[in-house]
Design a protein around this motif. Structure first.
Motif, PDB file in Angstrom:
ATOM      1  N   ALA A 118      -4.488   8.012  -2.760  1.00 39.14           N
ATOM      2  CA  ALA A 118      -4.330   9.465  -2.841  1.00 39.14           C
ATOM      3  C   ALA A 118      -5.338  10.101  -1.891  1.00 39.14           C
ATOM      4  O   ALA A 118      -6.541   9.920  -2.060  1.00 39.14           O
ATOM      5  CB  ALA A 118      -4.560   9.953  -4.267  1.00 39.14           C
ATOM      6  N   ASP A 119      -4.839  10.827  -0.905  1.00 40.46           N
ATOM      7  CA  ASP A 119      -5.732  11.460   0.069  1.00 40.46           C
ATOM      8  C   ASP A 119      -6.242  12.792  -0.478  1.00 40.46           C
ATOM      9  O   ASP A 119      -5.927  13.862   0.036  1.00 40.46           O
ATOM     10  CB  ASP A 119      -4.996  11.662   1.398  1.00 40.46           C
ATOM     11  CG  ASP A 119      -5.915  12.226   2.482  1.00 40.46           C
ATOM     12  OD1 ASP A 119      -7.145  12.175   2.310  1.00 40.46           O
ATOM     13  OD2 ASP A 119      -5.383  12.723   3.502  1.00 40.46           O
ATOM     14  N   ILE A 171       3.238  -0.887   4.292  1.00 38.98           N
ATOM     15  CA  ILE A 171       2.763   0.434   3.884  1.00 38.98           C
ATOM     16  C   ILE A 171       3.965   1.317   3.590  1.00 38.98           C
ATOM     17  O   ILE A 171       4.941   1.338   4.351  1.00 38.98           O
ATOM     18  CB  ILE A 171       1.898   1.084   4.977  1.00 38.98           C
ATOM     19  CG1 ILE A 171       0.531   0.388   5.063  1.00 38.98           C
ATOM     20  CG2 ILE A 171       1.702   2.579   4.721  1.00 38.98           C
ATOM     21  CD1 ILE A 171      -0.355   0.897   6.170  1.00 38.98           C
ATOM     22  N   CYS A 172       3.908   2.022   2.496  1.00 38.00           N
ATOM     23  CA  CYS A 172       4.902   3.037   2.170  1.00 38.00           C
ATOM     24  C   CYS A 172       4.212   4.400   2.171  1.00 38.00           C
ATOM     25  O   CYS A 172       3.272   4.614   1.405  1.00 38.00           O
ATOM     26  CB  CYS A 172       5.534   2.765   0.804  1.00 38.00           C
ATOM     27  SG  CYS A 172       6.631   4.095   0.246  1.00 38.00           S
ATOM     28  N   ILE A 173       4.672   5.280   3.038  1.00 39.52           N
ATOM     29  CA  ILE A 173       4.186   6.661   3.018  1.00 39.52           C
ATOM     30  C   ILE A 173       5.016   7.398   1.967  1.00 39.52           C
ATOM     31  O   ILE A 173       6.135   7.848   2.234  1.00 39.52           O
ATOM     32  CB  ILE A 173       4.311   7.327   4.395  1.00 39.52           C
ATOM     33  CG1 ILE A 173       3.561   6.518   5.447  1.00 39.52           C
ATOM     34  CG2 ILE A 173       3.758   8.750   4.342  1.00 39.52           C
ATOM     35  CD1 ILE A 173       3.664   7.078   6.851  1.00 39.52           C
ATOM     36  N   ALA A 174       4.481   7.468   0.760  1.00 37.89           N
ATOM     37  CA  ALA A 174       5.197   8.035  -0.382  1.00 37.89           C
ATOM     38  C   ALA A 174       4.981   9.544  -0.432  1.00 37.89           C
ATOM     39  O   ALA A 174       4.577  10.108  -1.449  1.00 37.89           O
ATOM     40  CB  ALA A 174       4.742   7.369  -1.671  1.00 37.89           C
ATOM     41  N   CYS A 175       5.256  10.186   0.691  1.00 36.01           N
ATOM     42  CA  CYS A 175       5.007  11.620   0.855  1.00 36.01           C
ATOM     43  C   CYS A 175       5.995  12.150   1.875  1.00 36.01           C
ATOM     44  O   CYS A 175       6.013  11.679   3.020  1.00 36.01           O
ATOM     45  CB  CYS A 175       3.569  11.840   1.327  1.00 36.01           C
ATOM     46  SG  CYS A 175       3.162  13.540   1.768  1.00 36.01           S
ATOM     47  N   ASN A 176       6.828  13.091   1.467  1.00 36.44           N
ATOM     48  CA  ASN A 176       7.816  13.648   2.377  1.00 36.44           C
ATOM     49  C   ASN A 176       7.166  14.368   3.551  1.00 36.44           C
ATOM     50  O   ASN A 176       7.598  14.233   4.698  1.00 36.44           O
ATOM     51  CB  ASN A 176       8.734  14.627   1.630  1.00 36.44           C
ATOM     52  CG  ASN A 176       9.750  13.943   0.757  1.00 36.44           C
ATOM     53  OD1 ASN A 176      10.866  13.666   1.167  1.00 36.44           O
ATOM     54  ND2 ASN A 176       9.364  13.653  -0.478  1.00 36.44           N
ATOM     55  N   THR A 177       6.133  15.160   3.279  1.00 39.46           N
ATOM     56  CA  THR A 177       5.498  15.928   4.348  1.00 39.46           C
ATOM     57  C   THR A 177       4.903  15.006   5.401  1.00 39.46           C
ATOM     58  O   THR A 177       5.142  15.174   6.607  1.00 39.46           O
ATOM     59  CB  THR A 177       4.403  16.845   3.770  1.00 39.46           C
ATOM     60  OG1 THR A 177       4.984  17.737   2.811  1.00 39.46           O
ATOM     61  CG2 THR A 177       3.756  17.668   4.871  1.00 39.46           C
ATOM     62  N   LEU A 189       0.850  -1.186   0.000  1.00 36.41           N
ATOM     63  CA  LEU A 189       0.000   0.000   0.000  1.00 36.41           C
ATOM     64  C   LEU A 189       0.886   1.237   0.000  1.00 36.41           C
ATOM     65  O   LEU A 189       1.693   1.431   0.913  1.00 36.41           O
ATOM     66  CB  LEU A 189      -0.931  -0.007   1.218  1.00 36.41           C
ATOM     67  CG  LEU A 189      -2.046   1.050   1.222  1.00 36.41           C
ATOM     68  CD1 LEU A 189      -3.277   0.537   1.971  1.00 36.41           C
ATOM     69  CD2 LEU A 189      -1.596   2.377   1.838  1.00 36.41           C
ATOM     70  N   LEU A 190       0.759   2.042  -1.037  1.00 34.03           N
ATOM     71  CA  LEU A 190       1.502   3.302  -1.142  1.00 34.03           C
ATOM     72  C   LEU A 190       0.535   4.450  -0.922  1.00 34.03           C
ATOM     73  O   LEU A 190      -0.552   4.474  -1.511  1.00 34.03           O
ATOM     74  CB  LEU A 190       2.163   3.434  -2.514  1.00 34.03           C
ATOM     75  CG  LEU A 190       3.491   2.691  -2.715  1.00 34.03           C
ATOM     76  CD1 LEU A 190       3.257   1.188  -2.796  1.00 34.03           C
ATOM     77  CD2 LEU A 190       4.206   3.180  -3.967  1.00 34.03           C
ATOM     78  N   GLY A 239       1.414  12.372  -6.409  1.00 35.53           N
ATOM     79  CA  GLY A 239       2.864  12.476  -6.510  1.00 35.53           C
ATOM     80  C   GLY A 239       3.583  11.188  -6.173  1.00 35.53           C
ATOM     81  O   GLY A 239       4.665  10.906  -6.705  1.00 35.53           O
ATOM     82  N   GLY A 240       2.995  10.376  -5.301  1.00 35.19           N
ATOM     83  CA  GLY A 240       3.626   9.115  -4.927  1.00 35.19           C
ATOM     84  C   GLY A 240       3.768   8.139  -6.077  1.00 35.19           C
ATOM     85  O   GLY A 240       4.418   7.091  -5.938  1.00 35.19           O
ATOM     86  N   LEU A 241       3.206   8.468  -7.225  1.00 30.45           N
ATOM     87  CA  LEU A 241       3.430   7.637  -8.414  1.00 30.45           C
ATOM     88  C   LEU A 241       4.917   7.582  -8.770  1.00 30.45           C
ATOM     89  O   LEU A 241       5.368   6.612  -9.385  1.00 30.45           O
ATOM     90  CB  LEU A 241       2.633   8.170  -9.605  1.00 30.45           C
ATOM     91  CG  LEU A 241       1.103   8.085  -9.477  1.00 30.45           C
ATOM     92  CD1 LEU A 241       0.441   8.719 -10.704  1.00 30.45           C
ATOM     93  CD2 LEU A 241       0.631   6.651  -9.299  1.00 30.45           C
TER      94      LEU A 241
END
Length: 265
Positions: free
Chosen positions: A36-37, A71-77, A8-9, A15-17
Motif C-alpha cells: 500500500a503506497d 507484479i499485479c498493479i491492483a489499482c486502476n489509476t 506482489l500486489l 483497495g487492492g485487497l
C-alpha cells in the motif's frame, strides 16, 4: 528447492485487497506481498505526470527488495497511467487493472452503464478506448469520487461511514442526463468492490456492480501456470511505503486477508 518467490500486489492504499481476495481464491498457496503506497496516497487526485514518475520507480525498488515472480498493479489509476512504463522498466510479468467496461456492456440490458472511479481514472483516454471497443452501442457515463476512496479506507479501518456519502457518490452517476437508464455500474477503483454492499444498500433501484478482480486473478493463474509453490501456504506481508501506526481495525482487516505481518519500505 521450493519456489518461495511471492506475488506482489500494489495499490495506492488498501483497495487492492479486493484483487487479493480473488487471487487467494484461485491460488491459495501463493506467497503474497501486498504493498500500500500510503506515502503517495491518494492517487486519484494527483496529476498523470506525478503517477507516471512515482509508480515505476517505486515498483523497481519493491522488485529489488522482494524478488517477486509477478507484479499485479491492483489499482486502476496507476494502471491506466503507468502500466506501460512499469513493463518497460521491469523484466518480469506485470498485470494491470483496467475498468471492466467489456463485461459491464455484456450484462447491461438497458444499454446504459456507469463508470465509477477516481477522477484520474475516469478522465483517461484508455476509458474512451474501452468504451469505443466494447460498449459502442451503450451510453457510458462516468463519475470520479475521491470521497468514496476515503470511505472505503475508513471502513477497512473499522471506522463508521455514513450512508449519505455513498448515496452522493452514486448520485454523481445516476443524476446525469441519461443516468436514470443505468442498470450496470463498473467499479473502476479497486477500493470500491470492498464497499459494494454499502452502494447497493443506498441505491434507488437494483443495480449490477461489476469489477475486474476475477479476471485479473485468472490472468495471474495463466502467467504462473506450471510454476511451483511452497508446500504450505505462508502468511502474507503487508508493506507500507511510509511509517504507519497500523490501527487495530486495519490489523483485523489485514488478518482477514491472511496478511499477518506488516513492514515499512
Amino acid at each position: 528447492m521450493e519456489d518461495a518467490r511471492p506475488l506482489l500486489l500494489f495499490d495506492s492504499g488498501i483497495g487492492g485487497l479486493s484483487v487479493l481476495r480473488a487471487v487467494r481464491a484461485l491460488l491459495p498457496d501463493a506467497p503474497i506481498v501486498y504493498v500500500a503506497d500510503n506515502g503517495g496516497f491518494p492517487y486519484g487526485t494527483k496529476s498523470e505526470a506525478e503517477i507516471a514518475a512515482r509508480v515505476p520507480a517505486l515498483l523497481g525498488r519493491l522488485a529489488e527488495r522482494y524478488k517477486p515472480r509477478l507484479i499485479c498493479i491492483a489499482c486502476n489509476t496507476a494502471s491506466t497511467i503507468a502500466l506501460a512504463g512499469v513493463r518497460a522498466a521491469l523484466d518480469l510479468p506485470v498485470v494491470g487493472t483496467v475498468p471492466a467496461i467489456k463485461p459491464a456492456a455484456a450484462l447491461s440490458r438497458t444499454r446504459a452503464i456507469g463508470v465509477l472511479g477516481t477522477d484520474a481514472t475516469v478522465r483517461q483516454p484508455y476509458v474512451d478506448d474501452l468504451s469505443a471497443r466494447f460498449a459502442s452501442d451503450c451510453l457510458v457515463l462516468r463519475h470520479g469520487s475521491a470521497r468514496l476512496v476515503e470511505l472505503a479506507e475508513a471502513s477497512l479501518r473499522g471506522q463508521p461511514t455514513p450512508d449519505a456519502d455513498y448515496r452522493t457518490a452514486l448520485d454523481g452517476l445516476l443524476e446525469q442526463d441519461g443516468g436514470d437508464r443505468i442498470d450496470t455500474i463498473v467499479l473502476a477503483c479497486t477500493h470500491f468492490p470492498l464497499v459494494a454492499d454499502r452502494l447497493a444498500a443506498v441505491a434507488p433501484r437494483p443495480l449490477t456492480f461489476v469489477d475486474g478482480a476475477e479476471g485479473i486473478a485468472r490472468r495471474i493463474v495463466v502467467l504462473t501456470e506450471g510454476q511451483d509453490w511452497p508446500a504450505a501456504a505462508s502468511a502474507g506481508v503487508a508493506v507500507f511505503t511510509a511509517p504507519l501506526d497500523v490501527p487495530a481495525g486495519l490489523r483485523t482487516t489485514l488478518a482477514r486477508f491472511a496478511l499477518d505481518r506488516t513492514e515499512t519500505l
